[in-house]
Design an enzyme around this catalytic site. Structure first.
Site, PDB file in Angstrom:
ATOM      1  N   LYS A  37       0.839  -1.205   0.000  1.00 42.69           N
ATOM      2  CA  LYS A  37       0.000   0.000   0.000  1.00 42.69           C
ATOM      3  C   LYS A  37       0.871   1.252   0.000  1.00 42.69           C
ATOM      4  CE  LYS A  37      -1.673   1.521   4.055  1.00 42.69           C
ATOM      5  NZ  LYS A  37      -1.352   2.912   4.413  1.00 42.69           N
ATOM      6  N   ASN A  38       1.899   1.269   0.846  1.00 41.80           N
ATOM      7  CA  ASN A  38       2.683   2.490   1.033  1.00 41.80           C
ATOM      8  C   ASN A  38       3.701   2.730  -0.070  1.00 41.80           C
ATOM      9  OD1 ASN A  38       1.143   2.971   3.232  1.00 41.80           O
ATOM     10  ND2 ASN A  38       2.693   2.446   4.749  1.00 41.80           N
TER      11      ASN A  38
ATOM     12  N   CYS B  59      -5.086  12.512  12.240  1.00 45.64           N
ATOM     13  CA  CYS B  59      -5.766  11.224  12.142  1.00 45.64           C
ATOM     14  C   CYS B  59      -5.669  10.623  13.530  1.00 45.64           C
ATOM     15  CB  CYS B  59      -5.123  10.352  11.085  1.00 45.64           C
ATOM     16  SG  CYS B  59      -3.621   9.584  11.624  1.00 45.64           S
TER      17      CYS B  59
ATOM     18  N   ARG C 128       0.138  14.556  12.711  1.00 47.00           N
ATOM     19  CA  ARG C 128       0.692  14.258  11.383  1.00 47.00           C
ATOM     20  C   ARG C 128       0.698  15.496  10.476  1.00 47.00           C
ATOM     21  NH1 ARG C 128      -1.408   8.585   9.462  1.00 47.00           N
ATOM     22  NH2 ARG C 128       0.525   8.653   8.271  1.00 47.00           N
TER      23      ARG C 128
ATOM     24  N   ASP D  24       4.902   0.656  11.970  1.00 47.77           N
ATOM     25  CA  ASP D  24       3.716  -0.039  11.439  1.00 47.77           C
ATOM     26  C   ASP D  24       3.629  -1.489  11.897  1.00 47.77           C
ATOM     27  OD1 ASP D  24       3.601   1.666   8.209  1.00 47.77           O
ATOM     28  OD2 ASP D  24       3.103   2.283  10.244  1.00 47.77           O
TER      29      ASP D  24
ATOM     30  N   ARG E 192      -8.352  -0.812   4.803  1.00 51.22           N
ATOM     31  CA  ARG E 192      -7.529   0.233   4.182  1.00 51.22           C
ATOM     32  C   ARG E 192      -6.164  -0.322   3.784  1.00 51.22           C
ATOM     33  NH1 ARG E 192      -7.295   5.813   7.177  1.00 51.22           N
ATOM     34  NH2 ARG E 192      -5.994   6.056   5.335  1.00 51.22           N
TER      35      ARG E 192
END
Ligand code: EPZ
Length: 417
Positions: A22-23, A116, A121, A304, A396
């Site tokens: 994803k990143n 978030c 952030r 993460d 997500r």
């Protein structure tokens, strides 16, 4: 709304294919804005965040064709340089269109992402870097307004290591006039993946993956076909789930060289870990020992993976300290883990976890992406039934997680509430 219903106690066994990262995919999709020629991405994971980025690109006038893991983007007819709040508020990574829009069109209006759940952030480093490249920046009504007839190469030193900040500045610099040097650059593999793709489009970049990235601006970029790297965080999450449940899990189609700090911690916890060219196998050798974790930028232990390792530590032998140095509020999985019987105390940015013999199932609520993964891991270990609510957080960043877990023997179902 959907939830997962999980019955714990079954060791996970077998092999699972890692999806595209994803990143890496998010900045890669944004990079298509840098050229008027079609760009094709393979191995793009089917995730909610990817859908959001595609909608944002379409909103800007890109033509996007998505067939499973293949996404083709044609940015030749982009007719807007404004990324509106409605889209940006659902995904902070939308800020990644700022650099490409500014580089190719000389202007951009991107909503400030807002905070978030895991932290404020801010994007001040993104803005500082764009100013260094010559952009006029104003912040009005929650939007970043950026304009520059032509970006000029500059030396940029970010105050802290920022992953998307480095990516945004890299994408702005590739079409700037002259040379840009990004000091204190993030070294994450996803940045190397982005640089590789940009070079396949004709960019002149060196030093990616080190703290100093050098970019010599070029006039134009051309199209390319590029395959997204494997998701190292998804891979790590499945390896931890395998060990936590006392099982034996192999993750294939991944890059073991990007999992060094995670593999080190699994070995320290007492698991057996074997690696091949594109696979990693983690086998439980009995109850794990508690391991201390301190999250730092790559190549150190990734933030993460912090929540997932905390889930493992809750049932490991001994006590451990988990220190989160990247985000200011990334312990929201703690109260949920405590509902399963975990013994955790928080003092500032350090959690002390005392391993317990067993966890017992309970209703749980996901709060953010990686916390959701931690709750699923803990529920797979806990005796009896658990439910995990608000799994849109999980969707997500994890492609078909419950299907992959079921194939490993987990008793898990996705149900509509
Ligand atoms: C990226 O977020 C990842 N997201 C995050 O993954 C990951 O946790 C994070 O990097 C750290 O590795 C994507 O790549 C889309 P940062 P990013 O800028 O770039 C502060 C997941 O679960 N900072 O490296 O937003 C910031 O507040 C997600 O997949 C500033 O102060 O993170 C944080 O404390 C979550 N000003 C620290 O730096 C800035 O301008 C690192 O943030 C930028 C960052």
């Amino acid at each position: 709304m959907q939830k997962l219903v999980i019955t714990g106690g079954t060791p996970l066994r077998g092999s699972v294919v890692a999806s595209g990262a994803k990143n890496a995919a998010l900045p890669l999709l944004a990079s298509a804005l840098l050229t008027d020629e079609p760009v094709v991405f393979e191995n793009v994971p089917e995730l909610a965040d990817i859908t959001t980025m595609i909608h944002l690109l379409e909103d800007l006038g890109c033509k996007v064709q998505r067939n499973g893991h293949r996404v083709e983007i044609d940015a030749s007819a982009v007719n807007s340089t404004e990324a509106n709040y409605d889209l940006v508020k659902t995904m902070r990574a939308s800020i990644l269109v700022l650099g490409p829009l500014l580089a190719r069109f000389g202007k951009a209006k991107v909503s400030l992402p807002g905070g978030c759940s895991i932290g404020a952030r801010p994007v001040d480093q993104h803005i500082k870097g764009m100013k260094a490249l010559g952009a006029e920046i104003s912040l009005e009504h929650g939007y970043v307004n950026a304009a520059s007839p032509k970006l000029k190469g500059a030396k940029i030193l970010t105050d802290m290591v920022t992953v998307t900040g480095t990516e945004n500045l890299l994408m702005a610099a590739v079409l700037a006039e002259g040379q840009t040097i990004i000091e204190n650059a993030a070294r994450e593999p996803e940045i190397v993946d982005l640089a590789r793709c940009l070079k396949s489009m004709g960019a002149d970049i060196s030093g990616e993956g080190t703290v100093t990235i050098v970019v010599n601006g070029v006039k134009k970029l051309h199209g390319t076909t590029y395959s997204v790297m494997a998701d190292r965080i998804e891979a790590g999450s499945f390896l931890v789930a395998g060990i936590a449940t006392g099982g034996d899990v192999t993750v294939t189609h991944c890059q073991p060289e990007y999992l060094g700090s995670v593999i080190d911690k699994l070995l320290e916890a007492g698991a057996e870990v074997i690696t091949g060219d594109d696979w990693v196998r983690a086998r439980s050798l009995g109850r794990t020992k508690a391991v201390d974790i301190r999250t730092v930028p790559y190549p150190g232990f990734p933030t993460d993976m912090q929540a997932q390792f905390m889930a493992l530590d809750t049932i490991s032998e001994g006590a451990s300290h988990i220190t989160e140095t990247i985000f200011e509020n990334r312990f929201m999985h703690v109260p949920e883990l405590q509902r399963l019987g975990a013994d955790i105390n928080i003092d500032g940015n350090t959690a002390t976890v005392r391993g317990v013999a067993k966890l017992s199932g309970a209703p749980l609520m996901a709060t953010d992406l990686r916390a959701s993964a931690a709750l699923v891991i803990a529920a797979l270990v806990a005796e009896g039934e658990s439910t995990v609510d608000r799994i849109y957080h999980l969707d997500r960043g994890y492609e078909k997680m419950e299907e992959k877990l079921k194939a490993l023997g987990a008793k898990i179902e996705r149900v509509n509430k």
